[in-house]
Scaffold this motif. Structure first.
Motif, PDB file in Angstrom:
ATOM      1  N   ILE A 147      49.037  -9.025  -0.251  1.00  0.00           N
ATOM      2  CA  ILE A 147      49.125  -9.422   1.071  1.00  0.00           C
ATOM      3  C   ILE A 147      49.210  -8.394   2.055  1.00  0.00           C
ATOM      4  O   ILE A 147      49.572  -7.471   1.999  1.00  0.00           O
ATOM      5  CB  ILE A 147      50.405 -10.210   1.175  1.00  0.00           C
ATOM      6  CG1 ILE A 147      50.815 -11.063   0.253  1.00  0.00           C
ATOM      7  CG2 ILE A 147      50.857 -10.613   2.442  1.00  0.00           C
ATOM      8  CD1 ILE A 147      52.169 -11.763  -0.023  1.00  0.00           C
ATOM      9  N   ASP A 148      48.379  -8.599   3.219  1.00  0.00           N
ATOM     10  CA  ASP A 148      48.076  -7.512   3.986  1.00  0.00           C
ATOM     11  C   ASP A 148      48.421  -8.024   5.563  1.00  0.00           C
ATOM     12  O   ASP A 148      48.320  -9.248   6.051  1.00  0.00           O
ATOM     13  CB  ASP A 148      46.692  -7.113   4.140  1.00  0.00           C
ATOM     14  CG  ASP A 148      46.298  -6.274   5.145  1.00  0.00           C
ATOM     15  OD1 ASP A 148      46.809  -5.224   5.177  1.00  0.00           O
ATOM     16  OD2 ASP A 148      45.471  -6.661   6.002  1.00  0.00           O
ATOM     17  N   LEU A 149      48.853  -7.079   6.334  1.00  0.00           N
ATOM     18  CA  LEU A 149      48.970  -7.228   7.593  1.00  0.00           C
ATOM     19  C   LEU A 149      48.298  -6.384   8.593  1.00  0.00           C
ATOM     20  O   LEU A 149      48.298  -4.996   8.276  1.00  0.00           O
ATOM     21  CB  LEU A 149      50.594  -6.919   8.581  1.00  0.00           C
ATOM     22  CG  LEU A 149      51.507  -8.156   8.429  1.00  0.00           C
ATOM     23  CD1 LEU A 149      53.071  -7.903   8.786  1.00  0.00           C
ATOM     24  CD2 LEU A 149      50.850  -9.507   8.789  1.00  0.00           C
ATOM     25  N   VAL A 182      46.834  -9.877  12.285  1.00  0.00           N
ATOM     26  CA  VAL A 182      46.069 -10.578  11.288  1.00  0.00           C
ATOM     27  C   VAL A 182      46.783 -10.509   9.971  1.00  0.00           C
ATOM     28  O   VAL A 182      47.222  -9.535   9.515  1.00  0.00           O
ATOM     29  CB  VAL A 182      44.471 -10.143  11.274  1.00  0.00           C
ATOM     30  CG1 VAL A 182      43.890 -10.757  10.016  1.00  0.00           C
ATOM     31  CG2 VAL A 182      43.880 -10.096  12.620  1.00  0.00           C
ATOM     32  N   VAL A 183      46.749 -11.789   9.458  1.00  0.00           N
ATOM     33  CA  VAL A 183      47.402 -11.749   7.873  1.00  0.00           C
ATOM     34  C   VAL A 183      46.530 -11.842   7.094  1.00  0.00           C
ATOM     35  O   VAL A 183      45.631 -12.985   7.195  1.00  0.00           O
ATOM     36  CB  VAL A 183      48.487 -13.004   7.799  1.00  0.00           C
ATOM     37  CG1 VAL A 183      49.081 -12.763   6.321  1.00  0.00           C
ATOM     38  CG2 VAL A 183      49.632 -12.628   8.893  1.00  0.00           C
ATOM     39  N   SER A 185      45.240  -0.446  12.236  1.00  0.00           N
ATOM     40  CA  SER A 185      46.144   0.044  11.139  1.00  0.00           C
ATOM     41  C   SER A 185      46.830  -1.146  10.384  1.00  0.00           C
ATOM     42  O   SER A 185      46.606  -2.429  10.752  1.00  0.00           O
ATOM     43  CB  SER A 185      47.374   0.526  12.046  1.00  0.00           C
ATOM     44  OG  SER A 185      47.114   1.560  12.749  1.00  0.00           O
ATOM     45  N   CYS A 186      47.233  -0.999   9.068  1.00  0.00           N
ATOM     46  CA  CYS A 186      47.379  -2.115   8.232  1.00  0.00           C
ATOM     47  C   CYS A 186      48.448  -1.628   7.114  1.00  0.00           C
ATOM     48  O   CYS A 186      48.594  -0.370   6.765  1.00  0.00           O
ATOM     49  CB  CYS A 186      46.349  -2.360   7.309  1.00  0.00           C
ATOM     50  SG  CYS A 186      45.108  -1.236   6.974  1.00  0.00           S
ATOM     51  N   THR A 187      49.192  -2.844   6.706  1.00  0.00           N
ATOM     52  CA  THR A 187      50.026  -2.834   5.713  1.00  0.00           C
ATOM     53  C   THR A 187      50.114  -3.550   4.595  1.00  0.00           C
ATOM     54  O   THR A 187      49.731  -4.718   4.813  1.00  0.00           O
ATOM     55  CB  THR A 187      51.733  -2.802   6.303  1.00  0.00           C
ATOM     56  OG1 THR A 187      51.894  -1.741   7.240  1.00  0.00           O
ATOM     57  CG2 THR A 187      52.647  -2.849   5.225  1.00  0.00           C
ATOM     58  N   THR A 191      57.546  -3.078   9.064  1.00  0.00           N
ATOM     59  CA  THR A 191      56.430  -3.961   8.727  1.00  0.00           C
ATOM     60  C   THR A 191      56.295  -3.609   7.251  1.00  0.00           C
ATOM     61  O   THR A 191      56.135  -4.767   6.461  1.00  0.00           O
ATOM     62  CB  THR A 191      55.289  -3.485   9.463  1.00  0.00           C
ATOM     63  OG1 THR A 191      55.526  -3.541  11.070  1.00  0.00           O
ATOM     64  CG2 THR A 191      54.071  -4.363   8.921  1.00  0.00           C
ATOM     65  N   LEU A 192      56.573  -2.503   6.709  1.00  0.00           N
ATOM     66  CA  LEU A 192      56.426  -2.426   5.219  1.00  0.00           C
ATOM     67  C   LEU A 192      57.392  -3.341   4.510  1.00  0.00           C
ATOM     68  O   LEU A 192      57.246  -3.672   3.672  1.00  0.00           O
ATOM     69  CB  LEU A 192      56.352  -0.846   5.017  1.00  0.00           C
ATOM     70  CG  LEU A 192      56.473  -0.435   3.405  1.00  0.00           C
ATOM     71  CD1 LEU A 192      54.935  -0.838   2.964  1.00  0.00           C
ATOM     72  CD2 LEU A 192      56.461   0.990   3.290  1.00  0.00           C
ATOM     73  N   ALA A 193      58.637  -3.006   4.939  1.00  0.00           N
ATOM     74  CA  ALA A 193      59.758  -3.920   4.520  1.00  0.00           C
ATOM     75  C   ALA A 193      59.412  -5.383   4.344  1.00  0.00           C
ATOM     76  O   ALA A 193      59.619  -6.351   3.578  1.00  0.00           O
ATOM     77  CB  ALA A 193      61.109  -3.480   5.369  1.00  0.00           C
ATOM     78  N   LEU A 194      58.883  -5.854   5.599  1.00  0.00           N
ATOM     79  CA  LEU A 194      58.786  -7.292   5.728  1.00  0.00           C
ATOM     80  C   LEU A 194      57.489  -7.772   4.694  1.00  0.00           C
ATOM     81  O   LEU A 194      57.790  -8.859   4.131  1.00  0.00           O
ATOM     82  CB  LEU A 194      58.157  -7.528   7.223  1.00  0.00           C
ATOM     83  CG  LEU A 194      57.852  -9.060   7.502  1.00  0.00           C
ATOM     84  CD1 LEU A 194      58.866  -9.925   7.211  1.00  0.00           C
ATOM     85  CD2 LEU A 194      57.138  -8.972   8.933  1.00  0.00           C
TER      86      LEU A 194
END
Length: 434
Positions: free
Chosen positions: A191-193, A103-104, A173-175, A204-207
């Motif tokens: 912005i969150d994933l 989910v974004v 979990s989320c970034t 994912t953190l880099a993205l």
């Protein structure tokens, strides 16, 4: 091999999931001190847990609460500074998330979720914890979580599993990374994933970090090109639900919101005119506004004062009518219900319509809206959505809804604790009623 703990801002070993859950339970129960928690989960998560607990966040909360935005979520999305960059976010994150279980989410600076998109199945699961547009996922509203804590600390981070303060979020979990105004540096949002354990990786953190930079660069280019400096005129928005003062919200040529507080009588009139686009005569308005004999001279005087508040370009006469389309929070709730979006309607409903009004027409509309929403929530419960019913019952209107609590108690798939809570609440209601 232990995974690098990037959520703590330094390379330390993450505790195992079972160890993390155990530390969380001990912390919530008040059985360990701050130094033990910090040594176990790291300072970022430990301090966030402490802020969550001190702020009164319930670790058993079913999900984030509805946000108290200046206007309804649709209005907020239309005017938010991140709206012009949404295509960039979709191209870099959402397009690849459609079948990946991710989910974004894009939030405002206060933690209100603006857009939640991505894998349809994951989005439906996220709805169960109220991870939906309009919900407050600030740290003070939902406890430790990536977008909320990223906004609280103004830094990118990851929150994995049981590092979340609220238990309902711990399967995720989320970034997240914050986004800033390219000119002033002001915090615009995050912005969150959100997904499974795979979204707590260094890649994912880099993205997410790169997407935040791309968004800031895109906003800077738009500003240099002069695009978006004078957005299209937005419709005025009427705010009349909940306990706050009624407001007339407009947008200036630079996209800034301006809210004019309304008297109770003016709010009544605007609601009635919004529900009667054909217009109303002074005599008809007098009857709708007051069950006593309200004279038309008083109505005309109120209309003259209202015209000064909202602008003569918005209010016509003979009959009295709105000259241009407006939006309203009550209209958005009705629209969501008409579309069958009960969760969206509940998100947009902070409370009853103009509770101080003495207008019989407003009282009728207030009852109609509340009863329709309640019936829709009860109907959804029979189709396997007890989460919506729980949210209704936690509201002031639902607290004493005995039929609703009975329906929740009898819902399929309810946990033993939730069923016991429903039984206990029913017992309390019966005791109070004798």
């Amino acid at each position: 091999m232990a995974t690098p703990n990037t959520s703590h801002g330094r390379q330390t070993s993450r505790p195992s999931p079972s160890r993390l859950r155990a530390v969380h339970e001990l912390f919530v129960a008040g059985e360990v001190d701050a130094s033990f928690v910090t040594s176990s989960v790291g300072p970022v998560v430990a301090q966030s847990w402490q802020r969550s607990l001190a702020g009164g966040v319930d670790p058993d909360l079913d999900g984030a609460r509805a946000a108290a935005a200046v206007a309804a979520i649709e209005r907020l999305r239309e005017t938010h500074p991140l709206a012009p960059a949404l295509p960039v976010i979709r191209r870099l994150l959402v397009d690849d998330a459609l079948d990946s279980g991710v989910v974004v989410a894009v939030s405002a600076a206060d933690g209100t979720l603006l857009w939640v998109e991505g894998d349809p199945t994951a989005c439906r699961k996220a709805e169960a914890m109220n991870f939906v547009p309009g919900a407050d996922w600030s740290e003070r509203g939902a406890g430790t979580n990536a977008p909320g804590t990223a906004l609280a600390l103004d830094r990118e981070l990851q929150i994995r599993g049981s590092e979340h303060f609220s238990r309902v979020v711990q399967p995720w979990s989320c970034t997240a990374a914050p986004v800033h105004d390219p000119t002033t540096g002001a915090l615009l949002g995050a912005i969150d994933l959100t997904g499974g354990s795979q979204v707590a990786s260094a890649q994912t953190l880099a993205l997410v970090r790169a997407t935040a930079v791309a968004v800031e660069n895109h906003l800077a280019l738009l500003r240099v090109a002069g695009i978006g400096e004078q957005p299209a005129t937005r419709k005025p928005h009427l705010v009349v639900l909940g306990g706050g003062r009624p407001r007339w919200v407009t947008t200036d040529d630079y996209g800034h919101l301006h809210a004019a507080h309304l008297t109770g009588r003016h709010a009544d009139i605007l609601v009635l005119l919004s529900r009667h686009p054909e217009g109303l005569s002074a005599d008809h308005l007098a009857v709708l506004l007051d069950e006593k004999d309200l004279d038309v001279v008083t109505v005309r005087a109120e209309m003259s004062r209202l015209r000064k508040v909202i602008g003569p370009q918005n209010l016509g006469s003979r009959p009295y009518r709105l000259l241009a389309p407006i939006t309203s929070d009550i209209g958005e709730v009705f629209d969501a219900l008409d579309a069958g979006d009960v969760a969206g309607a509940l998100n947009r409903y902070p409370g009853p319509l103009l509770t101080q009004s003495v207008s019989p027409a407003i009282a009728r509309l207030r009852t109609q809206l509340s009863a329709t929403l309640r019936a829709a929530v009860l109907a959804e419960n029979t189709h396997g959505r007890p989460d919506l019913l729980r949210r209704w019952l936690e509201s002031p209107e639902g607290r004493d809804d005995r039929e609703g609590w009975q329906a929740l108690r009898d819902s399929a798939g309810l946990t033993a604790v939730a069923r016991a809570r429903a039984r206990g609440h029913l017992a309390g209601l019966d005791f109070e009623l004798g």
